[in-house]
Design a protein around this motif. Structure first.
Motif, PDB file in Angstrom:
ATOM      1  N   CYS A  64       0.833  -1.194   0.000  1.00 43.59           N
ATOM      2  CA  CYS A  64       0.000   0.000   0.000  1.00 43.59           C
ATOM      3  C   CYS A  64       0.868   1.244   0.000  1.00 43.59           C
ATOM      4  N   VAL A  65       0.299   2.340  -0.495  1.00 48.95           N
ATOM      5  CA  VAL A  65       0.992   3.614  -0.363  1.00 48.95           C
ATOM      6  C   VAL A  65       1.017   3.971   1.114  1.00 48.95           C
ATOM      7  N   PRO A  66       2.094   4.615   1.600  1.00 47.02           N
ATOM      8  CA  PRO A  66       2.249   4.835   3.044  1.00 47.02           C
ATOM      9  C   PRO A  66       1.072   5.533   3.715  1.00 47.02           C
ATOM     10  N   THR A  67       0.467   6.505   3.036  1.00 48.78           N
ATOM     11  CA  THR A  67      -0.623   7.240   3.677  1.00 48.78           C
ATOM     12  C   THR A  67      -1.840   6.359   3.935  1.00 48.78           C
ATOM     13  N   ALA A  68      -2.038   5.327   3.116  1.00 53.61           N
ATOM     14  CA  ALA A  68      -3.147   4.401   3.377  1.00 53.61           C
ATOM     15  C   ALA A  68      -2.906   3.622   4.660  1.00 53.61           C
ATOM     16  N   GLY A  69      -1.619   3.397   4.965  1.00 48.95           N
ATOM     17  CA  GLY A  69      -1.280   2.683   6.186  1.00 48.95           C
ATOM     18  C   GLY A  69      -1.365   3.545   7.428  1.00 48.95           C
ATOM     19  N   VAL A  70      -1.476   4.856   7.252  1.00 49.38           N
ATOM     20  CA  VAL A  70      -1.550   5.758   8.400  1.00 49.38           C
ATOM     21  C   VAL A  70      -2.957   5.808   8.971  1.00 49.38           C
ATOM     22  N   GLN A  71      -3.968   5.976   8.104  1.00 46.48           N
ATOM     23  CA  GLN A  71      -5.328   6.160   8.616  1.00 46.48           C
ATOM     24  C   GLN A  71      -6.349   5.161   8.078  1.00 46.48           C
ATOM     25  N   PHE A  72      -6.238   4.776   6.813  1.00 48.97           N
ATOM     26  CA  PHE A  72      -7.296   3.949   6.225  1.00 48.97           C
ATOM     27  C   PHE A  72      -7.229   2.501   6.694  1.00 48.97           C
ATOM     28  N   TYR A  99     -10.004 -12.852  12.871  1.00 50.91           N
ATOM     29  CA  TYR A  99      -9.098 -13.942  12.505  1.00 50.91           C
ATOM     30  C   TYR A  99      -7.785 -13.793  13.283  1.00 50.91           C
ATOM     31  N   PRO A 100      -7.795 -14.066  14.567  1.00 52.62           N
ATOM     32  CA  PRO A 100      -6.619 -13.797  15.409  1.00 52.62           C
ATOM     33  C   PRO A 100      -5.385 -14.626  15.071  1.00 52.62           C
ATOM     34  N   LYS A 101      -5.535 -15.719  14.340  1.00 56.51           N
ATOM     35  CA  LYS A 101      -4.391 -16.571  14.011  1.00 56.51           C
ATOM     36  C   LYS A 101      -3.690 -16.142  12.728  1.00 56.51           C
ATOM     37  N   ASN A 102      -4.301 -15.226  11.985  1.00 57.98           N
ATOM     38  CA  ASN A 102      -3.729 -14.821  10.710  1.00 57.98           C
ATOM     39  C   ASN A 102      -2.660 -13.747  10.892  1.00 57.98           C
ATOM     40  N   ARG A 103      -1.640 -13.817  10.047  1.00 57.45           N
ATOM     41  CA  ARG A 103      -0.556 -12.846  10.076  1.00 57.45           C
ATOM     42  C   ARG A 103      -0.596 -12.016   8.800  1.00 57.45           C
ATOM     43  N   ILE A 104      -0.329 -10.714   8.935  1.00 54.25           N
ATOM     44  CA  ILE A 104      -0.398  -9.801   7.799  1.00 54.25           C
ATOM     45  C   ILE A 104       0.954  -9.120   7.607  1.00 54.25           C
ATOM     46  N   LYS A 105       1.450  -9.157   6.381  1.00 54.57           N
ATOM     47  CA  LYS A 105       2.680  -8.455   6.026  1.00 54.57           C
ATOM     48  C   LYS A 105       2.306  -7.287   5.122  1.00 54.57           C
ATOM     49  N   VAL A 106       2.674  -6.077   5.532  1.00 55.02           N
ATOM     50  CA  VAL A 106       2.348  -4.875   4.768  1.00 55.02           C
ATOM     51  C   VAL A 106       3.631  -4.251   4.226  1.00 55.02           C
ATOM     52  N   LEU A 107       3.702  -4.092   2.918  1.00 53.97           N
ATOM     53  CA  LEU A 107       4.812  -3.401   2.273  1.00 53.97           C
ATOM     54  C   LEU A 107       4.340  -1.997   1.913  1.00 53.97           C
ATOM     55  N   ASP A 108       4.875  -0.976   2.574  1.00 52.09           N
ATOM     56  CA  ASP A 108       4.470   0.391   2.241  1.00 52.09           C
ATOM     57  C   ASP A 108       5.425   0.944   1.187  1.00 52.09           C
ATOM     58  N   HIS A 109       4.859   1.223   0.023  1.00 53.47           N
ATOM     59  CA  HIS A 109       5.635   1.584  -1.165  1.00 53.47           C
ATOM     60  C   HIS A 109       5.049   2.822  -1.835  1.00 53.47           C
ATOM     61  N   LYS A 134      -7.824   0.642  11.145  1.00 55.40           N
ATOM     62  CA  LYS A 134      -9.106   0.207  11.706  1.00 55.40           C
ATOM     63  C   LYS A 134      -9.562  -1.108  11.084  1.00 55.40           C
ATOM     64  N   ILE A 135      -9.327  -1.248   9.780  1.00 57.32           N
ATOM     65  CA  ILE A 135      -9.723  -2.481   9.098  1.00 57.32           C
ATOM     66  C   ILE A 135      -8.890  -3.651   9.608  1.00 57.32           C
ATOM     67  N   MET A 136      -7.589  -3.434   9.770  1.00 60.10           N
ATOM     68  CA  MET A 136      -6.720  -4.507  10.246  1.00 60.10           C
ATOM     69  C   MET A 136      -7.055  -4.893  11.684  1.00 60.10           C
ATOM     70  N   ARG A 137      -7.453  -3.931  12.492  1.00 63.57           N
ATOM     71  CA  ARG A 137      -7.852  -4.251  13.863  1.00 63.57           C
ATOM     72  C   ARG A 137      -9.094  -5.132  13.861  1.00 63.57           C
ATOM     73  N   ALA A 138     -10.075  -4.800  13.015  1.00 56.92           N
ATOM     74  CA  ALA A 138     -11.290  -5.613  12.918  1.00 56.92           C
ATOM     75  C   ALA A 138     -10.971  -6.995  12.354  1.00 56.92           C
ATOM     76  N   TYR A 139     -10.074  -7.045  11.366  1.00 57.96           N
ATOM     77  CA  TYR A 139      -9.679  -8.326  10.766  1.00 57.96           C
ATOM     78  C   TYR A 139      -8.982  -9.205  11.795  1.00 57.96           C
ATOM     79  N   SER A 140      -8.073  -8.622  12.568  1.00 57.96           N
ATOM     80  CA  SER A 140      -7.341  -9.387  13.575  1.00 57.96           C
ATOM     81  C   SER A 140      -8.253  -9.907  14.671  1.00 57.96           C
ATOM     82  N   ALA A 141      -9.286  -9.136  14.990  1.00 60.78           N
ATOM     83  CA  ALA A 141     -10.252  -9.599  15.996  1.00 60.78           C
ATOM     84  C   ALA A 141     -11.049 -10.788  15.476  1.00 60.78           C
TER      85      ALA A 141
END
Length: 302
Positions: A99-107, A119-129, A110-117
């Motif tokens: 994702c572009v860095p600014t998407a990782g700041v605010q957008f 699917y707590p066993k899933n791991r997410i790797k984010v490349l900010d580019h 909240k989505i990742m927090r809901a996703y982690s709640a």
């Protein structure tokens, strides 16, 4: 070599329950089936695992030595099957996105927090580019999908609009423009500015939208990431033009945001994926949540 899982399962059940009938009841099969499964395993191994008498059932010496290994094999198989089942239901898996860095700041947060709640066993790797690097990462399968800026993308990719992100002026609270609610671009002609560099997609978009060379804005500082511009503004270096998403609420209390008008310039963030991609269940779940969040935000803004 073919592994006789049914035979091993029958052997462990007999060993743990002390009789063929109890083992059969535990596995919900007939006693005849249990006997046949054990016999087939013993014939394959060429040894007797169980010693039978008219009154009792016991393990041979080889059977006693084999029992811990047999239990371990069944446990490992059960765990492996459970993991595959959970992966198929998006309950376990690794997800890689760009994702572009600014998407990782605010957008995204909240989505990742809901996703982690969910699917707590899933791991997410984010490349900010930068947006071009996001496109390349998706195209070359370094990630499953990405969030970048709209524009010309390779034909192998499809994109879904997520949100409109307006460009704003940010300045320190002590800056002469800090009390303005909005300002026209032409009024920035004599204001020293921090501007986006050529690496990220913001510069090209602004140049086209503003015909900047004719506008004559004073670009004193050039940065590649909006987060760098925000940091410089916080230290009173200069004012900056950044996407609104770059300014995280409450992170810099001394920074003020001023709307830019005449014209209003915005960028569209899009969700990008390869047209032929078969997303993993874990990635598909996150992809769908991002789309749903964008749709919800769009309805609220309508």
């Amino acid at each position: 070599m073919k592994i006789d899982i049914l035979g091993i399962q029958a052997f462990v059940a007999i060993a743990e329950r002390g009789s063929f009938q109890a083992a059969a009841d535990h596995l919900s099969v007939t006693q005849t089936a249990i006997t046949q499964r054990l016999r087939k395993l013993e014939e394959f191994l060429g040894v007797a695992l169980v010693e039978r008498t008219t009154r009792s059932v016991g393990l041979s010496t080889i059977g006693q030595n084999f029992l811990p290994q047999a239990r371990r094999q069944l446990i490992e198989l059960t765990d492996a099957l459970l993991e595959i089942r959970e992966t198929g239901k998006a309950e376990r898996g690794d997800v890689s996105i760009a994702c572009v860095p600014t998407a990782g700041v605010q957008f995204l947060p909240k989505i990742m927090r809901a996703y982690s709640a969910r699917y707590p066993k899933n791991r997410i790797k984010v490349l900010d580019h930068s947006t071009s690097a996001v496109t390349d990462a998706v195209l070359h399968r370094e990630v499953e999908f990405g969030i970048g800026m709209s524009g010309s993308h390779p034909p192998e990719l499809s994109s879904v609009p997520l949100l409109e992100d307006k460009y704003v002026l940010i300045c320190h609270r002590s800056h002469p423009l800090a009390k303005r609610r909005k300002i026209a671009w032409r009024q920035l002609k004599d204001v020293p500015l921090i501007f986006a560099g050529q690496v990220n997609g913001n510069r090209d978009l602004l140049d086209v939208a503003l015909d900047k060379s004719a506008l004559g804005l004073q670009t004193f500082y050039e940065v590649q990431r909006s987060s760098t511009a925000v940091g410089l503004v916080a230290q009173q270096v200069a004012a900056a033009v950044v996407p609104r998403l770059a300014v995280q609420a409450g992170a810099y209390p001394d920074i003020r945001t001023v709307e830019l008008v005449e014209p209003v310039v915005s960028r569209t963030l899009v969700l990008m994926v390869r047209k032929t991609a078969q997303l993993s269940p874990a990635a598909q779940a996150l992809y769908d949540m991002i789309k749903a969040q964008a749709s919800s935000s769009s309805r609220k803004g309508a």
